[in-house]
Design a protein around this motif. Structure first.
Motif: not given
Length: 135
Positions: A44-64, A82-83
């Protein structure tokens, strides 16, 4: 909430609605990293980390026009030491995928959910006192 003089906290995890990590763990009960047993909260932590990172970096990701989102190994290691085993487990089961191009000390490795999960609605789970439940 207090329990025996200690304050407990709820940790919230967002994951794709069509991703059943309980079923995945039930179908793969074997120890997946030597002597270590698969721990569902770590998934759950790893999957949530992907979702959170996407939300935090959304503008940069969309722009590029990017679809992969960075995950900091320092942050992951601080929660799941052991991630890398969990990342490989999720990749093996076609839940996430990664992309080459990692630059040590400069850029984090990048990941995204596979097409099956990428466009799914999200659902919230909470952990309190080590017990995971749908919120």
């Amino acid at each position: 909430m207090r329990r025996r003089g200690k304050e407990t906290r709820k940790i919230k995890y967002w994951i794709p609605d069509n991703l059943d990590l309980f079923e995945l763990a039930a179908k793969n009960p074997e120890r997946f990293t030597g002597k270590k047993k698969l721990r569902i909260p770590n998934l759950f932590f790893i999957c949530n980390a992907i979702i959170s990172s996407r939300a935090i970096n959304r503008k940069k990701m969309n722009d590029r026009g990017l679809t992969y989102t960075p995950l900091s190994s320092k942050i992951l290691d601080g929660h799941v030491h052991n991630y890398k085993d969990y990342i490989e487990f999720l990749k093996l089961h076609d839940i996430i995928e990664g992309k080459d191009g990692y630059k040590p000390g400069k850029e984090s490795k990048v990941y995204r959910f596979t097409d099956r999960y990428a466009s799914s609605e999200l659902k919230l789970y909470e952990i309190e006192d080590g017990k995971l439940e749908k919120a």
